[in-house]
Design a protein around this motif. Structure first.
Motif, PDB file in Angstrom:
ATOM      1  N   ASP A 173      -3.447   4.681  -1.375  1.00 42.88           N
ATOM      2  CA  ASP A 173      -3.772   5.125  -0.016  1.00 42.88           C
ATOM      3  C   ASP A 173      -5.141   5.810   0.023  1.00 42.88           C
ATOM      4  O   ASP A 173      -5.246   6.979   0.359  1.00 42.88           O
ATOM      5  CB  ASP A 173      -2.720   6.154   0.465  1.00 42.88           C
ATOM      6  CG  ASP A 173      -1.425   5.482   0.895  1.00 42.88           C
ATOM      7  OD1 ASP A 173      -1.475   4.351   1.401  1.00 42.88           O
ATOM      8  OD2 ASP A 173      -0.367   6.116   0.732  1.00 42.88           O
ATOM      9  N   GLU A 214       2.915   6.271  -3.500  1.00 42.67           N
ATOM     10  CA  GLU A 214       4.202   6.503  -4.168  1.00 42.67           C
ATOM     11  C   GLU A 214       4.709   5.259  -4.912  1.00 42.67           C
ATOM     12  O   GLU A 214       5.712   5.326  -5.622  1.00 42.67           O
ATOM     13  CB  GLU A 214       5.251   6.954  -3.132  1.00 42.67           C
ATOM     14  CG  GLU A 214       5.837   5.867  -2.218  1.00 42.67           C
ATOM     15  CD  GLU A 214       4.915   5.420  -1.060  1.00 42.67           C
ATOM     16  OE1 GLU A 214       3.687   5.563  -1.184  1.00 42.67           O
ATOM     17  OE2 GLU A 214       5.433   4.879  -0.078  1.00 42.67           O
ATOM     18  N   GLY A 253       1.725   1.654   5.281  1.00 39.00           N
ATOM     19  CA  GLY A 253       0.452   2.192   5.755  1.00 39.00           C
ATOM     20  C   GLY A 253       0.130   1.929   7.207  1.00 39.00           C
ATOM     21  O   GLY A 253      -1.000   2.131   7.635  1.00 39.00           O
ATOM     22  N   SER A 309       0.836  -1.202   0.000  1.00 42.30           N
ATOM     23  CA  SER A 309       0.000   0.000   0.000  1.00 42.30           C
ATOM     24  C   SER A 309       0.869   1.250   0.000  1.00 42.30           C
ATOM     25  O   SER A 309       1.886   1.312   0.687  1.00 42.30           O
ATOM     26  CB  SER A 309      -0.968  -0.023   1.181  1.00 42.30           C
ATOM     27  OG  SER A 309      -0.363   0.461   2.339  1.00 42.30           O
ATOM     28  N   GLY A 310       0.489   2.204  -0.791  1.00 43.25           N
ATOM     29  CA  GLY A 310       1.213   3.475  -0.853  1.00 43.25           C
ATOM     30  C   GLY A 310       1.013   4.147  -2.207  1.00 43.25           C
ATOM     31  O   GLY A 310       1.164   3.489  -3.245  1.00 43.25           O
ATOM     32  N   GLU A 361      -0.430   7.311   9.091  1.00 45.77           N
ATOM     33  CA  GLU A 361      -1.228   6.506   8.153  1.00 45.77           C
ATOM     34  C   GLU A 361      -2.104   5.510   8.891  1.00 45.77           C
ATOM     35  O   GLU A 361      -3.131   5.064   8.392  1.00 45.77           O
ATOM     36  CB  GLU A 361      -0.294   5.725   7.229  1.00 45.77           C
ATOM     37  CG  GLU A 361       0.360   6.620   6.198  1.00 45.77           C
ATOM     38  CD  GLU A 361       1.233   5.814   5.260  1.00 45.77           C
ATOM     39  OE1 GLU A 361       1.051   5.955   4.056  1.00 45.77           O
ATOM     40  OE2 GLU A 361       2.078   5.050   5.742  1.00 45.77           O
TER      41      GLU A 361
HETATM   42 MG    MG Z   1       2.900   4.571   3.073  1.00 49.06          MG
END
Ligand code: MG
Ligand code: AMP
Length: 438
Positions: free
Chosen positions: A250, A210, A274, A207-208, A279
């Motif tokens: 996210d 970026e 996350g 997860s992310g 987060e």
């Molecule tokens: Mg992250």
């Protein structure tokens, strides 16, 4: 589930690594007890030996035969009746009446004063119970051998029928993570297939915002998703079924959908990223709807934040089972450390393995290492030997949690335990090898 503040799953203050492990073991025990209430027959597969490596044996393998199946020679030498050793004489000379080879037994009789040339593994002929190794004999004439009486005792150098394994006795115990030697052992008993536990289905996701998949262009501020690949490698070593759920953005909707999707298919979900401060609140909210998950701050480095718990069965789905959930930190090294430390043993336990821990050994630290008491540290290191032949370890470069290169160059972790302080050069430290030989 017990949501009280004493339940370690819901503790949020700094958690000792051992307590985290205990909470995980307890949870897996709960899941195993629930699974036993459901139908168990689908949980076992029969696989041929060539497919059985790293699977977990579901039932004891009982030996269908005695091993060895008959008395045989443990040495290349000469077989004879050991009675003659009881006679008080310095040298014994015996007449050689024939030869027994492995797979080619001698059919004749060997009488007193006689012996038989015998090769390792050849059946002991009737009348013989002792073997003198070839190198302990002298001979001027190939028809006779001579040896010192005091060099052996009656019955020596003979392997007895059933000595390694008796018919009907367990040869390999249920719960064994099958290794090459186990496959060889099964084959030596004439067993072509084994009953093993069904492969666990493990879903992984990253997860992310970026993160980019391999092959995608890397815009500024973005990085490639490496965690799914290191996790795939770690999981493949356990011969599991991997469900790759890819990269999840996210945002609550995508994350929720991905968790639901994974929990309908998988026994275990491993996500990375996350769960760090900032987060976590956002993931927490989703987790409250989907399951019972604690957000831990573990007293360890790397790998401090981690989420752990279970996801509820999805209504309307055939599987009534909860899904075990590990929300690992996003840092690439932290992912591997938390996997080694917590996930690997939980997966093995959930799949019925009897041995779930990574074995530790010890080595001498080549350099001083700074360490604060009050947390467990995992440092990447290379195992070597010093001039005296003792095992040594030296750190691999920078130990930052995001630096995968030092992990890639390392062959082991140095594990510095919770209460340990600074290490001086020359101190013994615990190490966990990345690879075991067998
Ligand atoms: Mg992250
Ligand atoms: P997070 O736990 O999401 O705060 O991530 C911690 C750090 O790990 C950040 O620098 C992330 O960019 C990085 N990270 C998170 N997920 C991945 C991934 N799948 N592959 C590589 N780096 C990651």
């Amino acid at each position: 589930m017990n949501h009280s503040p004493n339940n370690p799953i819901f503790l949020s203050s700094s958690l000792h690594v051992d307590d985290a492990r205990k909470a995980i073991t307890q949870m897996v025990d709960e899941l195993l007890a629930e699974a036993r209430l459901l139908n168990n027959s689908a949980e076992i597969n029969i696989v041929s030996l060539d497919q059985a490596i790293n699977r977990i044996l579901a039932e004891d393998v009982l030996s269908p035969i005695d091993v060895p199946s008959a008395d045989n020679s443990a040495m290349d030498g000469f077989a004879f009746n050991g009675k003659c050793l009881e006679i008080n004489s310095l040298d014994i000379t015996l007449a050689v009446v024939g030869t027994a080879l492995a797979g080619k037994p001698y059919e004749g009789k060997v009488s007193d004063g006689e012996c038989l040339k015998i090769m390792t593994g050849a059946l002991m002929p009737s009348g013989c119970d002792t073997v003198i190794p070839q190198e302990l004999t002298t001979s001027d004439n190939p028809e006779f051998i001579t040896f010192r009486q005091n060099q052996l005792k009656p019955g020596e150098n003979r392997r007895l029928r059933g000595e390694d394994l008796q018919k009907g006795k367990p040869a390999i115990a249920a719960g064994r993570l099958l290794r090459p030697s186990d496959l060889g052992l099964a084959a030596s008993l004439g067993i072509a297939s084994l009953k093993v536990k069904r492969k666990l289905r493990v879903a992984i996701l990253s997860s992310g915002d970026e993160l980019r998949s391999l092959g995608q262009p890397l815009e500024s501020g973005c990085i490639y998703d490496s965690n799914r690949y290191s996790l795939t490698g770690l999981l493949n070593r356990l011969n599991l079924e991997i469900i790759d759920c890819g990269i999840v953005r996210d945002d609550p909707k995508s994350l929720k959908e991905a968790f639901i999707e994974a929990s309908t298919q998988a026994d275990v979900l491993i996500s990375s990223g996350g769960v760090s401060v900032g987060e976590a609140d956002f993931t927490k909210q989703i987790m409250q709807e989907l399951g019972d998950v604690g957000f831990w701050k573990i007293a360890m480095r790397p790998g401090r934040p981690m989420a752990f718990g279970t996801l509820k069965p999805v209504p309307g789905q055939s599987s009534a089972k909860r899904t075990l959930f590990f929300g690992l930190p996003g840092n690439p090294v932290a992912v591997m450390v938390t996997f080694y430390q917590f996930v690997r043993s939980a997966l093995l336990q959930l799949n019925g393995a009897s041995q779930t821990e990574v074995p530790l050994s010890q080595a001498i630290s080549e350099t001083p290492i700074r360490k604060k008491p009050g947390r467990t540290e995992f440092q990447r290191a290379i195992l070597g030997r010093n001039a005296e032949g003792r095992p040594t370890v030296r750190l691999t470069g920078s130990q930052g949690a995001g630096i995968l290169r030092s992990m890639s160059e390392a062959s082991c972790f140095i594990i510095l335990h919770h209460d340990q302080g600074n290490i001086a050069a020359g101190d013994w430290v615990d190490v966990a090898l990345f690879d075991g030989l067998l």
